[in-house]
Design a protein around this motif. Sequence first.
Motif, mmCIF file in Angstrom:
data_model
loop_
_atom_site.group_PDB
_atom_site.id
_atom_site.type_symbol
_atom_site.label_atom_id
_atom_site.label_comp_id
_atom_site.label_asym_id
_atom_site.label_seq_id
_atom_site.Cartn_x
_atom_site.Cartn_y
_atom_site.Cartn_z
ATOM 1 N N GLU A 1 0.851 -1.189 0.000
ATOM 2 C CA GLU A 1 0.000 0.000 0.000
ATOM 3 C C GLU A 1 0.885 1.236 0.000
ATOM 4 N N VAL A 2 0.596 2.166 -0.887
ATOM 5 C CA VAL A 2 1.286 3.450 -0.952
ATOM 6 C C VAL A 2 0.237 4.551 -0.944
ATOM 7 N N LEU A 3 0.375 5.513 -0.046
ATOM 8 C CA LEU A 3 -0.611 6.593 0.119
ATOM 9 C C LEU A 3 -2.010 6.018 0.368
ATOM 10 N N GLY A 4 -2.043 4.908 1.096
ATOM 11 C CA GLY A 4 -3.308 4.292 1.452
ATOM 12 C C GLY A 4 -3.979 3.514 0.345
ATOM 13 N N GLU A 5 -3.320 3.339 -0.800
ATOM 14 C CA GLU A 5 -3.899 2.649 -1.956
ATOM 15 C C GLU A 5 -3.085 1.395 -2.286
ATOM 16 N N PRO A 6 -3.740 0.334 -2.744
ATOM 17 C CA PRO A 6 -3.001 -0.878 -3.116
ATOM 18 C C PRO A 6 -2.212 -0.660 -4.401
ATOM 19 N N MET A 7 -0.982 -1.143 -4.388
ATOM 20 C CA MET A 7 -0.112 -1.064 -5.563
ATOM 21 C C MET A 7 0.234 -2.475 -6.026
ATOM 22 N N PRO A 8 0.306 -2.657 -7.364
ATOM 23 C CA PRO A 8 0.251 -1.647 -8.436
ATOM 24 C C PRO A 8 -1.156 -1.379 -8.973
ATOM 25 N N ARG A 9 -2.197 -1.931 -8.339
ATOM 26 C CA ARG A 9 -3.541 -1.822 -8.898
ATOM 27 C C ARG A 9 -3.993 -0.377 -9.047
ATOM 28 N N ARG A 10 -3.610 0.491 -8.092
ATOM 29 C CA ARG A 10 -4.046 1.888 -8.149
ATOM 30 C C ARG A 10 -2.904 2.813 -8.550
ATOM 31 N N ALA A 11 -1.990 2.318 -9.359
ATOM 32 C CA ALA A 11 -0.822 3.105 -9.749
ATOM 33 C C ALA A 11 -1.203 4.420 -10.435
ATOM 34 N N SER A 12 -2.260 4.414 -11.223
ATOM 35 C CA SER A 12 -2.629 5.617 -11.982
ATOM 36 C C SER A 12 -3.026 6.772 -11.077
ATOM 37 N N SER A 13 -3.540 6.479 -9.877
ATOM 38 C CA SER A 13 -3.903 7.549 -8.947
ATOM 39 C C SER A 13 -2.805 7.822 -7.927
ATOM 40 N N VAL A 14 -1.938 6.845 -7.686
ATOM 41 C CA VAL A 14 -0.886 6.997 -6.679
ATOM 42 C C VAL A 14 0.343 7.695 -7.245
#
Length: 320
Positions: free
Chosen positions: A62-75
């Motif tokens: 999790e990076v910035l509270g978002e799962p990676m790499p699934r939410r890479a476009s927003s992170v």
Amino acid sequence: MSDILSTQDLTKRFGRVVAVDGVSLAVRRGARFGLLGPNGSGKTTLVRMLLGLVHATSGSIEVLGEPMPRRASSVLPRVGALVEGPAAWGHLSGRANLRLLDAAGPGRARHRRRRVDEALEQVGLGGVDRRPVHAYSLGMRQRLGIAAALLRGPELLLLDEPTNGLDPRGIQEMRALLTSLNEAGTTVVLSSHLLSEVEALCTAVGVMDRGRLALTSEIAALQTPTGRIVVRTPDAAGVVGLLDGRVVGRSGDLVTVTGTDPVALNARLVAAGVPVSGLVEERRTLEQVVLEVTGAGSDRVDGRPEAARQGPGPGAGGPR
């Protein structure tokens, strides 16, 4: 304070090689965190997984509270990164490189010139001319790579060996820049094999050893007393004569003695007429801690291969 990045049982295998082995790491928001370890310990692979550049074999990120790499476009638009050296179009100038990178981001058209100029000023390239990047020194390329990481005003900076190629003054300037960015709210995570760099800049550290996370801690908590006191005096012989059984080292005007009470030691020396110009409790260095928790990881290659000792076989050629 919440974690800005975390991993759980993160593992990466390349064939039969385990580059990262079950790493569970948490970095709090607002930290200056150093990831230490010898070359080949898995630091860069871990950073690349955090950015979605390499996919994990197993585990979660999790990076910035978002799962990676699934939410890479927003992170990723909120993260500045420099991994494995700066990349650039060598035939273009540094300023042109940054304008192209800025144009690739979402909603970046307005004030592009100002953003680029500010990033160049921050890293000490404000007066850079139109020469192409392939004519830059290694230190200038490194500064340009860090400028690229700063373009988006990131919440999180992930930097792999950020002072590589910089001279001593450049290292000092980069340390001051990263500290000021952190004080303004940017979380800084850097990986390095340079103990002095991490000790001077970071407030917390994680130590990698052969793919595993051997230790995570606040640096201040690691630098515990050694049970020794270092005395600075113009009369080192006087200290040795008075405390002979407690003296464990002497170098010039410094005498190291066993003890845990600097105040009492100072009083005893002064009462005996021994002048004291300095006295400090010795503490463990980060280097001592790292050597204690890491194994034989090193880029040394000792000895000679058996085939080399026996010499080339029949018909063997020379080096290729």
